[in-house]
Structures are given as C-alpha cells and as structure tokens.
Design a protein around this motif. Structure first.
Motif, short mmCIF file in Angstrom:
data_model
loop_
_atom_site.label_atom_id
_atom_site.label_comp_id
_atom_site.label_asym_id
_atom_site.label_seq_id
_atom_site.Cartn_x
_atom_site.Cartn_y
_atom_site.Cartn_z
N GLY A 1 7.38 -66.83 -0.40
CA GLY A 1 8.55 -66.60 0.63
C GLY A 1 9.87 -66.91 0.33
N PRO A 2 10.74 -66.43 1.22
CA PRO A 2 12.27 -66.81 0.96
C PRO A 2 12.75 -67.97 0.56
CG PRO A 2 11.96 -66.33 3.21
CD PRO A 2 10.62 -66.11 2.49
N ARG A 3 13.78 -68.02 -0.06
CA ARG A 3 14.38 -69.50 -0.29
C ARG A 3 15.63 -69.30 0.00
NH1 ARG A 3 11.57 -73.02 -3.44
NH2 ARG A 3 13.33 -73.90 -4.25
N VAL A 4 16.33 -70.63 0.06
CA VAL A 4 17.86 -70.43 0.37
C VAL A 4 18.77 -71.38 -0.74
CG1 VAL A 4 19.63 -71.48 1.96
CG2 VAL A 4 17.52 -70.37 3.01
N ARG A 5 19.43 -70.84 -1.05
CA ARG A 5 20.42 -71.39 -2.20
C ARG A 5 21.69 -71.89 -1.64
NH1 ARG A 5 21.22 -67.54 -6.37
NH2 ARG A 5 19.43 -68.47 -7.50
N VAL A 6 22.03 -73.19 -1.68
CA VAL A 6 23.24 -73.93 -1.13
C VAL A 6 24.39 -74.09 -2.52
CG1 VAL A 6 24.23 -75.69 -0.01
CG2 VAL A 6 22.05 -74.72 0.64
N GLU A 7 25.54 -73.78 -2.38
CA GLU A 7 26.63 -74.06 -3.14
C GLU A 7 27.34 -75.16 -2.58
OE1 GLU A 7 30.29 -71.73 -5.07
OE2 GLU A 7 28.42 -70.80 -5.86
N ALA A 8 27.60 -76.17 -3.14
CA ALA A 8 28.14 -77.32 -2.45
C ALA A 8 29.36 -78.01 -3.70
CB ALA A 8 27.12 -78.16 -2.00
N GLU A 9 30.41 -78.39 -3.11
CA GLU A 9 31.43 -78.96 -3.89
C GLU A 9 31.58 -80.37 -3.65
OE1 GLU A 9 35.94 -78.55 -3.45
OE2 GLU A 9 35.08 -76.72 -4.27
N ALA A 10 31.61 -81.40 -4.60
CA ALA A 10 31.51 -82.93 -4.52
C ALA A 10 32.97 -83.13 -3.82
CB ALA A 10 31.34 -83.72 -5.78
N PRO A 11 32.88 -84.08 -3.02
CA PRO A 11 34.14 -84.41 -2.27
C PRO A 11 35.02 -85.30 -3.24
CG PRO A 11 32.38 -85.78 -1.67
CD PRO A 11 31.96 -84.73 -2.29
N ALA B 1 26.29 -86.75 4.17
CA ALA B 1 26.48 -87.96 3.06
C ALA B 1 27.77 -88.66 3.41
CB ALA B 1 26.37 -87.08 1.79
N ARG B 2 28.08 -89.74 2.55
CA ARG B 2 29.40 -90.58 2.86
C ARG B 2 29.91 -90.78 1.17
NH1 ARG B 2 28.53 -89.20 7.29
NH2 ARG B 2 28.49 -90.42 8.92
N PRO B 3 30.97 -90.01 1.20
CA PRO B 3 31.47 -88.68 1.82
C PRO B 3 30.78 -87.59 1.70
CG PRO B 3 32.53 -88.98 -0.18
CD PRO B 3 31.67 -90.16 0.00
N PRO B 4 31.01 -86.60 2.63
CA PRO B 4 30.25 -85.50 2.88
C PRO B 4 30.58 -84.38 1.64
CG PRO B 4 32.07 -85.47 4.59
CD PRO B 4 31.93 -86.80 3.97
N TRP B 5 29.88 -83.74 1.49
CA TRP B 5 29.79 -82.73 0.46
C TRP B 5 30.39 -81.33 1.19
CZ3 TRP B 5 28.14 -82.06 -4.96
CH2 TRP B 5 27.66 -83.11 -5.51
N HIS B 6 31.19 -80.56 0.48
CA HIS B 6 31.75 -79.26 1.17
C HIS B 6 30.88 -78.06 0.82
CE1 HIS B 6 34.44 -75.95 2.37
NE2 HIS B 6 34.42 -75.64 1.16
N ILE B 7 30.32 -77.44 1.85
CA ILE B 7 29.44 -76.37 1.49
C ILE B 7 30.15 -75.06 1.57
CG2 ILE B 7 27.47 -75.02 2.43
CD1 ILE B 7 26.83 -77.96 2.10
N ARG B 8 30.16 -74.57 0.23
CA ARG B 8 30.91 -73.28 -0.21
C ARG B 8 30.29 -71.98 0.35
NH1 ARG B 8 34.24 -74.21 -5.65
NH2 ARG B 8 33.91 -72.05 -5.62
N ARG C 1 36.37 -79.97 5.00
CA ARG C 1 36.25 -80.61 3.55
C ARG C 1 36.05 -82.04 3.46
NH1 ARG C 1 37.68 -78.25 -0.99
NH2 ARG C 1 38.25 -76.17 -0.99
N GLU C 2 36.79 -82.93 4.44
CA GLU C 2 36.71 -84.23 4.12
C GLU C 2 36.07 -85.26 5.34
OE1 GLU C 2 38.07 -85.04 1.34
OE2 GLU C 2 39.02 -83.12 1.08
N GLN C 3 35.58 -84.48 6.32
CA GLN C 3 34.88 -85.29 7.36
C GLN C 3 33.51 -84.53 7.40
OE1 GLN C 3 37.37 -84.98 10.77
NE2 GLN C 3 39.03 -85.81 9.87
N PRO C 4 32.57 -85.30 7.95
CA PRO C 4 31.29 -84.80 8.47
C PRO C 4 31.21 -83.74 9.51
CG PRO C 4 31.21 -87.41 8.22
CD PRO C 4 32.73 -86.79 8.26
N ALA C 5 30.71 -82.83 9.22
CA ALA C 5 30.76 -81.78 10.43
C ALA C 5 29.96 -82.27 11.53
CB ALA C 5 29.75 -80.31 9.82
#
Length: 313
Positions: free
Chosen positions: A211-221, A269-276, A295-299
């Motif tokens: 079945g389908p998968r989801v790809r997440v691109e994330a940037e480290a804070p 996460a502490r600090p949170p990652w930025h989801i691109r 970018r700098e705070q948890p959603a």
C-alpha cells in the motif's frame, strides 16, 4: 504483557489445546497469528484478552484490553449507540465522552444511520461494525481481534486496517487473526503460528508494508546536531540525508497509517524539526504539500493529513 509456560485445556484431563507458550507483547507491537482451523488461535486470543484463564503457566502485565470475538452477541438489549456508550463507560470513559466516541466510530464505519437501531435488527455486516467500534472507542492498551474483518464491506475493512495501524503507532499492542493472508501484509512486526499446541515464529514474513507510503522531508532545528528523535514510530525508512545552508535535511518514508504519528514525533521533539514537505508515494498519484509548522516552536496541531487511495493517511 508476558505469557510464561502458558497452557490451556478444556475439562479435567482433556487434551491440551495450547501448551508451553512463552510470549512477550510489548506496547506498540503488531502481531499476526496464523494456524489451521482448530489449531488453537482463538484460544490464544481469548487468553490474551483475559476471557479465558490459563490451565497452566502465568500471564502478567495485561493492560486495559478490548476484544472483538469471532461471533458478536447481537441479541443484547441495546441500540447500536446505546451499546457502544455502555461499553465506553465500562472502559472508563465519561458518559459524554463515550457517547461522542460511539457516534464518531459509527460515522467512521459508515453506520451512523443505524445508531438508534436495536442490535437484534442489524444486518451481520453492521453488527460487525458495532463489534469493532466497541473495541476501538476507548483506545485500549491491548487490542485483540479474532477475524474482526469478516462480514465487513470493503470500505469498512480499509477503515479497520487504518485503525489497527494507528493504534499500534500510538503505543497500543495489537494481536489479530484473519483468514485473508493479504490482510495488513508486511505491516506486522512479527507473524506467529499455532501448530501442535505450540506457538512458533513464522520465518520470512514480508518485510515491507503493502500500500501507499508517506515520505517526510524534515530539516533539523538549530542546535539539534545530527540526532533524530528516538521514538519515531512505524519503523520509518531513512531515504536520504543532506546538508543544505548549514542545516541537516533528512527524508523518511513510512507506511501511510503511521504518517501522523511520525509527524507528531518530529514536531514535538525538543527542539522541533521543521517539516519541509510531505509526499504520498506508491499510490495512483503522488502528491505533496508543505505543512505550515513553525520553524522554532512546536506546532499546536499536525499538518493536514495526506489523502491516499484508502482515505486519510
């Protein structure tokens, strides 16, 4: 939850249905049980759910448990909504929360039009939707499903597939039996077989979910270094790792039902990652969207879920 030396037989001196079963059922695990008719699969599930007591051995650490039996007792004197509300109360929910959850699960399974219908007047398929809903509405620590997909229409089976993987992704343990070998193919962390009163692992279980998968691109804070959160759910595949403008960017792919839990782990996460970007892969069409997370705070909330072929990811 642990089973040590567990056995079960019916009647004094009767033959052993199960014997010498050792099994750990940790939080977040998803286990499929196989075996021919009469091998003892249902007996094992009844022991796990606490419906039957072992004739030998010990079971310890059972969490709050919900169970869907092979046959649902539809003669109970309740309406569909009344029954679910009653079961929610038994599971510890307030009356208002139980009623709200009951309505939500009936709607999710496409059975909200039967909320006021007595159980005895429901069709077999709708009765099965009620049976499954009662097990899911209180988010149990252990979910035990004995042929729970039998009698459901295709849409409802997809809803249950998603609900099962969501429960495991959120930390609940799930043990299930189903006659369809394609059911959740590749998703369970392990497959076990009941044979000759024993429980044994099945070798060469599929390693990658269908079945389908989801790809997440994330940037480290800033200041997070190279470490990803340690509690990423659903065994995500680490697709790539790059450095852009001094920041680390990673791409992770996971089975679609685990995508919300993966995003939650990154965003909290502490600090949170930025989801691109979030992209559905493996479906009829590939789609991407960029969540509006700071970018700098948890959603405060999660990005809008990606829609795959079977509904919400």
């Amino acid at each position: 939850m642990r089973l040590r030396g567990v056995g079960r037989r019916y009647g004094l001196g009767g033959p052993w249905v199960l014997r010498g079963v050792d099994l750990d059922v940790p939080p977040g695990s998803l286990t499929r049980v196989q075996g021919h008719n009469g091998s003892g699969k249902s007996t094992l599930l009844r022991l796990l759910a606490g419906i039957d007591a072992p004739s030998a051995g010990r079971i310890t650490g059972r969490p709050r448990t919900a169970y869907v039996p092979e046959r649902f007792p539809a003669e109970l004197p309740f309406s569909a909504l009344g029954y679910l509300t009653h079961l929610g109360r038994i599971h510890g929910l307030s009356r208002a929360m139980a009623a709200r959850g009951a309505g939500e699960w009936l709607e999710r399974f496409g059975a909200d039009g039967y909320a006021a219908t007595p159980l005895a007047e429901l069709s077999k398929g709708t009765s099965q939707k009620v049976a499954v809903a009662q097990a899911l509405l209180a988010a149990p620590g252990l979910l035990v499903l004995d042929e729970a997909w039998t009698g459901l229409d295709q849409a409802a089976r997809g809803v249950l597939d998603t609900a099962v993987t969501e429960r495991a992704a959120d930390g609940g343990a799930v043990v299930f039996v189903d006659h369809d070998p394609r059911r959740l193919a590749g998703v369970p962390a392990r497959v076990l077989r009941v044979a000759d009163t024993r429980l044994e692992p099945v070798d060469h279980a599929p390693a990658s979910p269908a079945g389908p998968r989801v790809r997440v691109e994330a940037e480290a804070p800033p200041g997070a270094g190279a470490a990803l959160p340690t509690d990423l759910p659903g065994a995500p595949v680490h697709d790539s790792d790059t450095v852009a403008t001094g920041r680390r960017v990673v791409r992770l792919s996971v089975a679609a039902p685990y995508s919300d839990a993966l995003l939650r782990a990154l965003l909290t996460a502490r600090p949170p990652w930025h989801i691109r970007a979030v992209t559905t892969i493996g479906g009829p069409q590939e789609r991407a969207e960029a969540p509006q997370a700071p970018r700098e705070q948890p959603a405060e909330g999660l990005p809008r879920p990606v829609e795959g072929p079977e509904g919400k990811a």
